[in-house]
Design a protein around this motif. Structure first.
Motif, PDB file in Angstrom:
ATOM      1  N   HIS A   1     -15.911 -13.334  43.256  1.00 46.04           N
ATOM      2  CA  HIS A   1     -16.550 -14.560  43.515  1.00 46.04           C
ATOM      3  C   HIS A   1     -17.812 -14.959  42.274  1.00 46.04           C
ATOM      4  CE1 HIS A   1     -17.581 -18.287  45.696  1.00 46.04           C
ATOM      5  NE2 HIS A   1     -18.832 -17.657  46.008  1.00 46.04           N
ATOM      6  N   PHE A   2     -18.637 -13.700  42.036  1.00 40.78           N
ATOM      7  CA  PHE A   2     -19.485 -14.037  41.288  1.00 40.78           C
ATOM      8  C   PHE A   2     -19.157 -14.622  39.895  1.00 40.78           C
ATOM      9  CE2 PHE A   2     -21.696 -11.898  37.617  1.00 40.78           C
ATOM     10  CZ  PHE A   2     -22.908 -12.650  37.719  1.00 40.78           C
TER      11      PHE A   2
ATOM     12  N   LEU B   1     -20.303 -17.900  37.999  1.00 42.70           N
ATOM     13  CA  LEU B   1     -21.164 -17.996  36.705  1.00 42.70           C
ATOM     14  C   LEU B   1     -20.331 -18.698  35.847  1.00 42.70           C
ATOM     15  CD1 LEU B   1     -23.139 -16.510  34.840  1.00 42.70           C
ATOM     16  CD2 LEU B   1     -21.398 -14.598  34.428  1.00 42.70           C
ATOM     17  N   THR B   2     -19.238 -18.733  35.625  1.00 39.57           N
ATOM     18  CA  THR B   2     -18.484 -19.647  34.842  1.00 39.57           C
ATOM     19  C   THR B   2     -18.753 -21.145  34.990  1.00 39.57           C
ATOM     20  OG1 THR B   2     -16.514 -18.196  34.705  1.00 39.57           O
ATOM     21  CG2 THR B   2     -16.111 -20.352  33.857  1.00 39.57           C
TER      22      THR B   2
ATOM     23  N   PRO C   1     -20.096 -17.171  29.138  1.00 37.63           N
ATOM     24  CA  PRO C   1     -20.636 -16.461  30.100  1.00 37.63           C
ATOM     25  C   PRO C   1     -21.193 -15.180  29.912  1.00 37.63           C
ATOM     26  CG  PRO C   1     -19.030 -17.685  31.131  1.00 37.63           C
ATOM     27  CD  PRO C   1     -18.761 -17.759  29.577  1.00 37.63           C
ATOM     28  N   GLU C   2     -20.255 -14.192  29.356  1.00 31.99           N
ATOM     29  CA  GLU C   2     -20.404 -12.738  29.386  1.00 31.99           C
ATOM     30  C   GLU C   2     -21.555 -12.449  28.393  1.00 31.99           C
ATOM     31  OE1 GLU C   2     -16.346 -13.369  30.393  1.00 31.99           O
ATOM     32  OE2 GLU C   2     -17.544 -14.274  28.813  1.00 31.99           O
ATOM     33  N   GLU C   3     -22.131 -13.272  27.537  1.00 26.10           N
ATOM     34  CA  GLU C   3     -23.259 -13.006  26.794  1.00 26.10           C
ATOM     35  C   GLU C   3     -24.544 -13.032  27.502  1.00 26.10           C
ATOM     36  OE1 GLU C   3     -23.309 -15.525  23.313  1.00 26.10           O
ATOM     37  OE2 GLU C   3     -21.244 -15.493  23.030  1.00 26.10           O
ATOM     38  N   LEU C   4     -24.375 -14.124  28.525  1.00 27.48           N
ATOM     39  CA  LEU C   4     -25.529 -14.175  29.506  1.00 27.48           C
ATOM     40  C   LEU C   4     -25.538 -12.961  30.307  1.00 27.48           C
ATOM     41  CD1 LEU C   4     -28.013 -15.721  30.867  1.00 27.48           C
ATOM     42  CD2 LEU C   4     -26.078 -16.733  32.387  1.00 27.48           C
ATOM     43  N   ILE C   5     -24.543 -12.197  30.497  1.00 28.73           N
ATOM     44  CA  ILE C   5     -24.604 -10.985  31.389  1.00 28.73           C
ATOM     45  C   ILE C   5     -25.430  -9.880  30.588  1.00 28.73           C
ATOM     46  CG2 ILE C   5     -23.341  -9.118  32.455  1.00 28.73           C
ATOM     47  CD1 ILE C   5     -21.361 -11.542  33.314  1.00 28.73           C
TER      48      ILE C   5
END
Length: 398
Positions: A246-247, A251-252, A371-375
């Motif tokens: 769900h996260f 996030l996307t 989004p992975e870059e933000l993580i």
């Protein structure tokens, strides 16, 4: 006309064999009437020899006798003796062969002997009918009455031919009675068929209503189950907060929203300090209980409009699209809340459980493509907090 109507009705309704036999008797009787005395055939077939007409009259009479025997056999097969039927069939067949092969003078002399067998068969059948009449259904009772009238008319016609009796009105009355009984039979069959159709319609209507209700109930059950499955699929089974699946979806969505003006997104990554050592010392069940307690503690601090999720193991994440969020204050509040709760942890410096927090804040026009870059960016801040001594938070902004 009555025979043709009865035949078509029998074919349409697919009734029993006796109905077809009645139709055949009606049609054969009509054909015989053309060639019987007075000779109506002479008005239609002017050049037909008298000998042919006599043969046709005799053959149709024998065929009516044959059909009558079959009719009695169909309705009363359980009660009539096979030997009696065999004698009647043999007599009619032998006489038919004689009519085809012999001269009219010869077969007319022997015809009456065959008819005696036929007349002998009738009282026996009538006795069987009278004895078992109450066991028959309404349609069969009407059919038997009709065939009796027709048999009486046939016998009377033969008597006229051999000048035994000459009461023409009797045959007319018998034929009228036969026609009326046939109409009653057809009406009864139509009534029974209509009742069956109405009953089937009622059953189909009831089944449709029941089916619609069941479909409605099943649909509602499926909607409820889908909602439950959706909730189960989006929640972490241990802590009850959102899971990683769900996260990732949220996030996307939030990340795409930051491509619009006046939009922002803050990601917090939270990790329990020395959690592996806690499990090794206190056990995995105690570790699960600590995770639940930490989640309950953090929920009191996290804004209600933010998404709180278990990212994996002892790591958690918070997503907030609030452009006015004070992310530095919230990060410090998270670490302070866990420290204040004072959950026992022998491997931490103060003897109580602590958390480390890394946060990254982006706004419209940021440089991230995925989004992975933000993580990754938020994880880097978390590593800094871990490296600098844990139980603290680190922040960065794009």
């Amino acid at each position: 006309m009555l025979g043709i109507f009865l035949l078509r009705f029998s074919l349409l309704t697919k009734t029993n064999k006796s109905s077809y036999l009645l139709a055949a008797i009606c049609i054969t009787f009509a054909i015989r009437a053309i060639f019987a005395r007075p000779f109506f055939y002479s008005l239609i077939f002017i050049d037909m020899p008298w000998e042919y007409a006599v043969r046709i009259e005799a053959l149709t009479t024998l065929f009516i006798m044959f059909l009558f025997i079959m009719f009695c056999q169909e309705l009363l097969s359980r009660y009539i003796r096979p030997l009696h039927l065999s004698i009647a069939y043999s007599s009619v067949i032998c006489q038919s062969i004689l009519v085809i092969t012999a001269s009219p003078m010869l077969f007319q002399q022997t015809f009456m002997y065959c008819f005696i067998v036929y007349i002998d068969h009738m009282p026996y059948c009538l006795y069987i009918i009278f004895k078992h009449y109450h066991q028959l259904d309404a349609t069969k009772k009407l059919q038997i009455l009709a065939i009796v009238c027709l048999a009486v008319a046939t016998i009377h016609d033969v008597f006229i031919v051999y000048q035994v009796r000459n009461q023409l009105m009797l045959i007319h009355f018998m034929l009228i009675a036969y026609a009326l009984l046939q109409i009653m039979i057809v009406t009864k069959k139509y009534e029974d068929t209509l009742k069956d159709v109405l009953q089937l319609n009622e059953q189909v209507t009831a089944l449709n209503v029941s089916l619609e209700q069941k479909v409605k109930e099943r649909t509602q059950e499926l909607v409820t189950l889908n909602k439950k499955l959706e909730v189960l699929a989006s929640k972490d089974s241990l802590t009850g907060i959102a899971n990683c699946y769900h996260f990732d979806r949220r996030l996307t969505y939030y990340f795409e929203e930051t491509r619009k003006p006046d939009q922002a997104l803050t990601l917090f990554m939270i990790d329990l300090d020395y959690f592996k050592q806690y499990n090794d010392t206190y056990g995995h069940q105690a570790g699960d209980e600590l995770l639940i307690k930490v989640v309950e503690t953090l929920q009191r601090v996290i804004p209600s409009d933010a998404l709180f999720a278990r990212y994996g193991g002892e790591e958690f994440a918070i997503l907030s699209d609030d452009v006015h969020l004070d992310y530095e204050r919230l990060g410090n509040a998270l670490t302070y809340a866990v420290e204040k709760a004072a959950f026992t942890h022998a491997h931490c410096s103060k003897g109580i459980a602590t958390v480390s927090v890394g946060a990254y804040h982006i706004r419209f026009g940021h440089a991230f493509k995925r989004p992975e870059e933000l993580i990754i960016a938020a994880d880097k801040q978390l590593y800094k907090a871990k490296y600098n001594g844990k139980n603290q938070s680190r922040f960065s902004i794009d």
